[in-house]
Write an enzyme that holds these catalytic residues in place. Structure first.
Site, mmCIF file in Angstrom:
data_model
loop_
_atom_site.group_PDB
_atom_site.id
_atom_site.type_symbol
_atom_site.label_atom_id
_atom_site.label_comp_id
_atom_site.label_asym_id
_atom_site.label_seq_id
_atom_site.Cartn_x
_atom_site.Cartn_y
_atom_site.Cartn_z
ATOM 1 N N ASN A 171 31.049 58.429 43.596
ATOM 2 C CA ASN A 171 32.090 57.403 43.754
ATOM 3 C C ASN A 171 32.760 57.647 45.086
ATOM 4 O O ASN A 171 32.974 58.805 45.450
ATOM 5 C CB ASN A 171 33.175 57.535 42.683
ATOM 6 C CG ASN A 171 32.717 57.015 41.353
ATOM 7 O OD1 ASN A 171 31.633 56.467 41.243
ATOM 8 N ND2 ASN A 171 33.549 57.196 40.343
ATOM 9 N N GLY A 172 33.179 56.577 45.767
ATOM 10 C CA GLY A 172 33.891 56.747 47.030
ATOM 11 C C GLY A 172 33.061 56.214 48.181
ATOM 12 O O GLY A 172 32.113 55.441 47.984
ATOM 13 N N LYS B 9 53.368 34.890 41.646
ATOM 14 C CA LYS B 9 53.214 35.972 40.672
ATOM 15 C C LYS B 9 54.249 35.847 39.569
ATOM 16 O O LYS B 9 53.959 36.020 38.393
ATOM 17 C CB LYS B 9 53.332 37.317 41.401
ATOM 18 C CG LYS B 9 52.534 38.422 40.897
ATOM 19 C CD LYS B 9 51.017 38.294 40.986
ATOM 20 C CE LYS B 9 50.436 37.189 41.774
ATOM 21 N NZ LYS B 9 49.103 37.314 42.220
ATOM 22 N N CYS C 133 33.443 52.753 41.029
ATOM 23 C CA CYS C 133 32.302 53.048 40.183
ATOM 24 C C CYS C 133 32.690 54.052 39.104
ATOM 25 O O CYS C 133 33.758 54.652 39.164
ATOM 26 C CB CYS C 133 31.184 53.641 41.018
ATOM 27 S SG CYS C 133 30.880 52.749 42.532
ATOM 28 N N TRP D 8 29.791 49.803 41.447
ATOM 29 C CA TRP D 8 30.503 48.625 41.965
ATOM 30 C C TRP D 8 30.149 48.616 43.439
ATOM 31 O O TRP D 8 30.595 49.473 44.203
ATOM 32 C CB TRP D 8 32.003 48.824 41.725
ATOM 33 C CG TRP D 8 32.892 47.857 42.398
ATOM 34 C CD1 TRP D 8 33.412 47.940 43.654
ATOM 35 C CD2 TRP D 8 33.436 46.647 41.846
ATOM 36 N NE1 TRP D 8 34.215 46.883 43.911
ATOM 37 C CE2 TRP D 8 34.242 46.071 42.839
ATOM 38 C CE3 TRP D 8 33.290 46.000 40.615
ATOM 39 C CZ2 TRP D 8 34.935 44.873 42.635
ATOM 40 C CZ3 TRP D 8 33.972 44.813 40.420
ATOM 41 C CH2 TRP D 8 34.787 44.262 41.412
ATOM 42 N N LYS E 283 40.434 35.053 34.942
ATOM 43 C CA LYS E 283 40.293 35.893 36.141
ATOM 44 C C LYS E 283 39.384 35.249 37.183
ATOM 45 O O LYS E 283 39.619 35.351 38.361
ATOM 46 C CB LYS E 283 39.726 37.264 35.721
ATOM 47 C CG LYS E 283 39.652 38.272 36.849
ATOM 48 C CD LYS E 283 41.037 38.729 37.275
ATOM 49 C CE LYS E 283 41.037 39.617 38.487
ATOM 50 N NZ LYS E 283 42.337 39.599 39.168
ATOM 51 N N HIS F 127 66.613 20.435 53.973
ATOM 52 C CA HIS F 127 65.826 19.204 53.911
ATOM 53 C C HIS F 127 65.469 18.844 52.472
ATOM 54 O O HIS F 127 64.551 18.051 52.243
ATOM 55 C CB HIS F 127 64.569 19.359 54.778
ATOM 56 C CG HIS F 127 64.903 19.683 56.191
ATOM 57 N ND1 HIS F 127 65.434 18.759 57.054
ATOM 58 C CD2 HIS F 127 64.855 20.852 56.878
ATOM 59 C CE1 HIS F 127 65.672 19.333 58.218
ATOM 60 N NE2 HIS F 127 65.332 20.619 58.131
ATOM 61 N N ARG G 194 35.969 48.545 33.593
ATOM 62 C CA ARG G 194 36.226 48.594 35.024
ATOM 63 C C ARG G 194 35.383 47.579 35.793
ATOM 64 O O ARG G 194 35.672 47.305 36.957
ATOM 65 C CB ARG G 194 35.913 49.989 35.557
ATOM 66 C CG ARG G 194 36.794 51.061 34.958
ATOM 67 C CD ARG G 194 36.183 52.416 35.179
ATOM 68 N NE ARG G 194 36.133 52.721 36.594
ATOM 69 C CZ ARG G 194 37.014 53.481 37.220
ATOM 70 N NH1 ARG G 194 37.996 54.010 36.541
ATOM 71 N NH2 ARG G 194 36.930 53.713 38.488
ATOM 72 N N GLU H 195 53.255 32.918 37.151
ATOM 73 C CA GLU H 195 52.106 33.049 36.254
ATOM 74 C C GLU H 195 52.292 34.117 35.188
ATOM 75 O O GLU H 195 51.740 33.994 34.101
ATOM 76 C CB GLU H 195 50.795 33.235 37.023
ATOM 77 C CG GLU H 195 50.691 34.495 37.802
ATOM 78 C CD GLU H 195 49.395 34.582 38.588
ATOM 79 O OE1 GLU H 195 48.353 34.192 38.066
ATOM 80 O OE2 GLU H 195 49.438 35.068 39.737
ATOM 81 N N GLU I 251 53.462 34.045 47.733
ATOM 82 C CA GLU I 251 52.781 34.927 46.776
ATOM 83 C C GLU I 251 53.788 35.510 45.772
ATOM 84 O O GLU I 251 53.498 35.627 44.578
ATOM 85 C CB GLU I 251 52.051 36.035 47.548
ATOM 86 C CG GLU I 251 51.539 37.201 46.719
ATOM 87 C CD GLU I 251 50.507 36.825 45.664
ATOM 88 O OE1 GLU I 251 50.121 35.654 45.570
ATOM 89 O OE2 GLU I 251 50.111 37.731 44.897
HETATM 90 C C1 F6R Z 1 46.818 34.741 41.000
HETATM 91 C C2 F6R Z 1 45.380 34.775 41.056
HETATM 92 C C3 F6R Z 1 44.667 33.504 41.369
HETATM 93 C C4 F6R Z 1 43.444 33.787 42.246
HETATM 94 C C5 F6R Z 1 42.643 32.495 42.467
HETATM 95 C C6 F6R Z 1 41.486 32.725 43.409
HETATM 96 O O1 F6R Z 1 47.342 35.989 40.698
HETATM 97 O O2 F6R Z 1 44.771 35.790 40.848
HETATM 98 O O3 F6R Z 1 45.510 32.592 41.985
HETATM 99 O O4 F6R Z 1 43.878 34.307 43.461
HETATM 100 O O5 F6R Z 1 42.166 32.019 41.241
HETATM 101 O O6 F6R Z 1 40.633 33.696 42.918
HETATM 102 P P1 F6R Z 1 39.651 34.474 43.853
HETATM 103 O O7 F6R Z 1 40.480 35.297 44.800
HETATM 104 O O8 F6R Z 1 38.825 35.307 42.925
HETATM 105 O O9 F6R Z 1 38.842 33.470 44.604
#
Ligand code: F6R
Length: 612
Positions: free
Chosen positions: A100-101, A489, A2, A74, A607, A508, A27, A492, A485
């Site tokens: 906050n917290g 990363k 927050c 938040w 996002k 294989h 934020r 992307e 993962e």
């Molecule tokens: C990769 C990334 C995406 C999300 C995916 C699901 O860094 O951020 O692969 O993980 O789009 O998003 P959420 O977790 O918001 O359902």
């Protein structure tokens, strides 16, 4: 998390507070509010939504005021709603707080204060602070707001940054900081308060950054600081020379790096209040009885992208600790494959945003079929958190970079804690077994700090390998799950080809791709599997690929078997998914930065993926 703001001085306080709040908008938040003293009387305005909704309310009934506090929320405890928005006021309506917290002992304080006559109107942990302050003010502090704050702070457990405005102290604001950031901006005859430097930068570049345990009495143009014992302390004002854009990122060039650095705190936050002094998991917030959970004999996890990869680690950990079978599905596939669901099953939806269309659709499908659903979500108040039967949130705070980092790591924390809770309920672990793992989990923030402190080696690797085109992440067991993962990363953010494989799969097929142009990260941290992984790495080295071994400190088995080594702190095998992913994030970051990539907004990605 927050945002907190405050102002005292000759300007219009509502104007400054709204402006400060709008500078914290990056934020992310779900509600906003402010409290001011209007001719000595407390006035509070708050609403769900954006700062512009709050501004519209203020415009409707303008106030000529010069002192006040504000907040963007938040949601953590309690959904986003006007009653849950800050500021929170005492029953008499004569003092207000923003916070906050997390107050860990809010439930016991709430019970005590209610018995003493306080009337609670929200579901938040914050409201206890307002009532506790009022009780101290009316009792031992005898009308002295500063004294009341010291007495109240001594009874609060957890993390907090708090600002207080009270009719009993008409020309000052009080603040306290304990593990949640707070700064004071010093102007000419005016003073600004904020949880984040960007909020005050348009007004002043002279800023006091409070430390844990600092309490301040803030007046227009002066600040008096003390510690929690009331003894005076000195904090020098710093001159901030970043521009606003950089300041939003706390001086970092990219949110991604800032968010990687926030991982230890995000882990601590997600653990906070969920482990009792005996090392047992506190799961009251699930709102599911032990009997209901004991009836769960199978689990199914649905998620997308990074959250799906967190689920892969979660599967391994839940199966190992709780001995319950777990299926993991890509949410986009789940409902189209006519999943076999039963009454003794629970479907867990994992999502940072809580708005991912496929994950929501999978959750709805499970609900339609009458199966118990649980959300592991970072955004409280999101569609998923509202629709799931129960929630077990991650507390990573807002994640701005499109690529998920700190949210992924907190998803692991949440799934580990869930695994332990289920393990205890079905007898797969006894109290001592659970305590052993929670003790280990509590060390994760410090272990991650250690990795971050030694990042230069990885930053250097990132820069040196920036022009390579082909990358592989290999591992076995938990390392195989983490590899997925790590590779996502890199793909992307850097736009390089990166694959992840269980090391045993090499022969294989993928071994055909191994050439001197390939850089292989061999994650070899699982004690029982390390020899097998190392022999797989020798197979790829024999085809000319360059190999970086990711091993635990003290493991010298790899000397001479790989080209370079990244050593992660020696810890329990179970903790390795935390310790291997952070170096991979750093490698991706520095490699992509060297290439000048749009790190926070990689091409073609968003996002929140709210369409199928
Ligand atoms: C990769 C990334 C995406 C999300 C995916 C699901 O860094 O951020 O692969 O993980 O789009 O998003 P959420 O977790 O918001 O359902």
């Amino acid at each position: 998390m927050c945002g907190i703001v405050g102002y005292l001085g000759p300007r219009s306080a509502t104007g400054v507070l709204l402006d400060e709040l709008s500078r914290l908008e990056y934020r992310g938040y779900d509600s906003a509010g402010l409290a001011v003293l209007d001719r000595g009387r407390l006035r509070v305005v708050k609403t769900v939504g954006k700062v512009r909704a709050l501004a519209a309310l203020v415009e409707r009934d303008p106030l000529d005021v010069h002192l006040g506090i504000g907040h963007t929320r938040w949601a953590t405890h309690g959904r986003p709603s006007t009653p849950n928005a800050h500021p929170h006021v005492s029953t008499a309506g004569d003092l207000a707080v923003v916070h906050n917290g997390i107050i860990e002992n809010h439930a016991e304080l709430r019970a005590r204060l209610t018995a003493g006559g306080a009337v609670f109107v929200s579901e938040t942990d914050t409201e206890v602070i307002a009532h506790l302050l009022a009780a101290k003010l009316a009792g031992p502090a005898a009308g002295d707001v500063g004294r009341a704050l010291l007495l109240a702070a001594a009874e609060l457990r957890g993390a907090f940054a708090v600002a207080v405005v009270a009719e009993a102290a008409p020309d000052c604001l009080y603040v306290v900081r304990q593990q949640s950031p707070l700064v004071i901006g010093l102007g000419e005859g005016e003073t600004f308060i904020a949880s984040d430097i960007p909020a005050v930068l348009p007004y002043t570049r002279s800023v006091i950054v409070l430390e844990d345990g600092d309490v301040a009495c803030v007046r227009a143009g002066s600040v008096m600081l003390s510690n929690l014992a009331g003894e005076s302390v000195e904090r020098p004002a710093r001159h901030i020379d970043w521009d606003i854009h950089a300041a939003e990122k706390g001086g970092y060039e990219h949110f991604m790096l800032k968010e990687i650095e926030e991982i230890p705190a995000a882990v601590a936050q997600t653990l906070r209040g969920r482990i009792d002094p005996a090392g047992q998991v506190v799961a009251a917030e699930l709102g599911l009885s032990d009997e209901r959970l004991r009836a769960v004999r199978r689990l199914s996890i649905v998620a997308c992208g990074t959250s799906y990869y967190a689920a892969m680690v979660g599967k391994a950990v839940i199966e190992k600790l709780a001995r319950l079978p777990v299926e993991v599905d890509l949410a986009s596939e789940f409902r189209y494959r006519s999943p076999i669901l039963s009454d003794d099953q629970m479907v867990i939806a994992v999502s940072q945003s809580g708005e991912t269309a496929d994950t929501l659709a999978a959750l709805r499908e499970a609900k339609r079929r009458g199966v118990l659903t649980l959300g592991v979500v970072n955004v409280i108040g999101s569609s998923l958190s509202r629709e799931a039967d129960a929630n077990w949130p991650t507390w990573a705070g807002p994640e701005i970079c499109v690529a998920s980092t700190k949210a992924y790591v907190t998803q692991l924390v949440a799934l580990y804690l869930l695994a332990l809770h289920l393990a205890r309920l079905n007898g797969a672990l006894d109290d001592a077994g659970v305590a052993e793992v929670t003790t280990a989990l509590s060390t994760v923030p410090a272990l991650l700090e250690q990795i971050l402190a030694e990042r230069e080696q990885i930053a250097d690797m990132g820069r040196r390998y920036a022009h390579w085109e082909h990358f592989f992440y290999l591992g076995r067991g938990l390392d195989a799950a983490s590899s997925l993962e790590c590779a996502l990363k890199l793909k992307e953010i850097s736009y390089k080809r990166a694959e992840a494989y269980a090391a045993g799969e090499l022969k294989h097929g993928p071994l055909a791709l191994m050439t001197p142009e390939v850089l292989v990260f061999g994650l070899a941290t699982q004690r029982e599997l390390v020899d097998k992984t190392l022999s797989n790495l020798q197979e790829v080295a024999a085809r000319g690929a360059r190999v970086i071994g990711v091993v635990r400190a003290g493991d010298n088995v790899v000397t001479g078997q790989v080209d370079e080594v990244i050593r992660v702190p020696d810890a329990d095998d179970l903790l390795m998914p935390f310790l291997t992913v952070v170096p991979a994030y750093l490698f991706t970051y520095y490699l992509s930065a060297a290439l000048g990539r749009e790190i926070d907004q990689p091409r073609n990605l968003a996002k929140s993926v709210t369409v199928e």
